[in-house]
Design a protein around this motif. Structure first.
Motif, PDB file in Angstrom:
ATOM      1  N   PHE A 102       0.854  -1.175   0.000  1.00 10.76           N
ATOM      2  CA  PHE A 102       0.000   0.000   0.000  1.00 10.76           C
ATOM      3  C   PHE A 102       0.895   1.230   0.000  1.00 10.76           C
ATOM      4  N   PHE A 103       0.537   2.174  -0.879  1.00 12.71           N
ATOM      5  CA  PHE A 103       1.439   3.285  -1.155  1.00 12.71           C
ATOM      6  C   PHE A 103       1.011   4.587  -0.498  1.00 12.71           C
ATOM      7  N   GLY A 104       2.012   5.412  -0.182  1.00 12.89           N
ATOM      8  CA  GLY A 104       1.763   6.784   0.188  1.00 12.89           C
ATOM      9  C   GLY A 104       1.454   7.594  -1.061  1.00 12.89           C
ATOM     10  N   GLN A 105       1.157   8.868  -0.859  1.00 10.66           N
ATOM     11  CA  GLN A 105       0.738   9.706  -1.979  1.00 10.66           C
ATOM     12  C   GLN A 105       1.873  10.045  -2.929  1.00 10.66           C
ATOM     13  N   GLY A 106       3.112   9.807  -2.522  1.00 12.19           N
ATOM     14  CA  GLY A 106       4.249  10.064  -3.393  1.00 12.19           C
ATOM     15  C   GLY A 106       4.805  11.461  -3.267  1.00 12.19           C
ATOM     16  N   THR A 107       6.074  11.596  -3.621  1.00 18.46           N
ATOM     17  CA  THR A 107       6.742  12.896  -3.681  1.00 18.46           C
ATOM     18  C   THR A 107       7.296  13.074  -5.076  1.00 18.46           C
ATOM     19  N   ARG A 108       6.865  14.147  -5.719  1.00 21.86           N
ATOM     20  CA  ARG A 108       7.378  14.428  -7.067  1.00 21.86           C
ATOM     21  C   ARG A 108       8.584  15.334  -6.911  1.00 21.86           C
TER      22      ARG A 108
ATOM     23  N   LYS B  45      -2.770   2.066  -6.640  1.00 19.62           N
ATOM     24  CA  LYS B  45      -3.697   1.535  -5.642  1.00 19.62           C
ATOM     25  C   LYS B  45      -4.066   0.113  -6.009  1.00 19.62           C
ATOM     26  N   LEU B  46      -4.138  -0.732  -5.005  1.00 15.22           N
ATOM     27  CA  LEU B  46      -4.463  -2.128  -5.239  1.00 15.22           C
ATOM     28  C   LEU B  46      -5.871  -2.257  -5.812  1.00 15.22           C
ATOM     29  N   LEU B  47      -5.971  -2.898  -6.972  1.00 15.78           N
ATOM     30  CA  LEU B  47      -7.269  -3.146  -7.594  1.00 15.78           C
ATOM     31  C   LEU B  47      -7.804  -4.504  -7.145  1.00 15.78           C
ATOM     32  N   MET B  48      -6.990  -5.525  -7.333  1.00 14.98           N
ATOM     33  CA  MET B  48      -7.400  -6.848  -6.894  1.00 14.98           C
ATOM     34  C   MET B  48      -6.236  -7.811  -6.904  1.00 14.98           C
TER      35      MET B  48
END
Lengths: 112, 115
Positions: A102-108, B45-48
């Motif tokens: 699961f990812f954070g929103q990111g840094t550009r 984002k994880l879809l499945m």
């Protein structure tokens, strides 16, 4: 529920300047933590991963380093940025039991 | 050969169409498979997850073919909001015992749904 926070969202830095990006996870303990980079129009490249405090593995040789001073904190650093360090940096976490990340929103980051 | 390969697209389809993406992977020992969705300038984002028996989530169906080492994603009745890049993700099993099990991302397939 678990959440992941990453900041800043955007950053413009001159060549040769230092870098520090921070990521924290809430709502879970002992997560696996990752730093990815995504160049424009490209896939995600794994830079570092960590399975515990002080345990960092590097995937590719580069100008960057990572540290994990606390269980739920992951920091990406550089002493001197290069133009080629520009990109979209993403922090992610996964649990010990499941592989999905699961990812954070990111840094550009733009190095000028 | 790339560890995870996807057709970059773009796939341009009208609303309501059915579209399918394939992805091939090189590590026959891989055990976990996922589809992620990434909107422009946003995080994935994880879809499945993709299970051996195949699985469905609303308009989305994922299939795994271990013998041929590919996974697929089928989207039925496409919506404008489905426009995004779809990332195929495979875990990389360590070569040595005790090594780390990590995720490998494909470069993504871009989908554009038009009215």
């Amino acid at each position: 529920s678990q959440t992941i926070h990453q900041w800043p969202a955007t950053l413009v830095q001159p060549v040769g300047s230092p870098l520090s990006l921070e990521c924290t996870v809430e709502g879970t303990s002992n997560p696996n933590l990752y730093w990815y980079r995504q160049a424009a129009g490209r896939g995600l490249q794994l830079l570092f991963y960590s399975v515990g405090i002080g345990q960092i593995s590097s995937e590719v040789p580069q100008n960057l380093s990572a540290s994990r001073p606390q269980d739920r904190q992951f920091i990406l650093s550089s002493k001197k940025l290069l133009l080629s360090d520009s990109g979209f940096y993403l922090c992610a976490w996964s649990s010990m039991l499941h592989d999905e990340a699961f990812f954070g929103q990111g840094t550009r980051l733009t190095v000028v | 050969r790339k560890e995870v390969e996807q057709d970059p697209g773009p796939f341009n389809v009208p609303e309501g169409a059915t579209v399918a993406f394939n992805c091939t992977y090189s590590n026959s020992a891989s055990q976990s498979f996922f589809w992620y969705r990434q909107d422009c300038r946003k995080e994935p984002k994880l879809l499945m997850s993709v299970y051996s028996s195949g699985n469905e989530d609303g308009r989305f169906t994922a299939q795994l073919n271990r013998a041929s080492q590919y996974i697929s994603l089928l989207i039925r009745d496409s919506k404008l909001s489905d426009s995004a890049t779809y990332l195929c993700v495979v875990n990389k099993v360590p070569v040595i015992s005790g090594g780390y099990n990590k995720l490998i991302f494909g470069a993504g397939t871009r989908l554009a749904v038009h009215p």
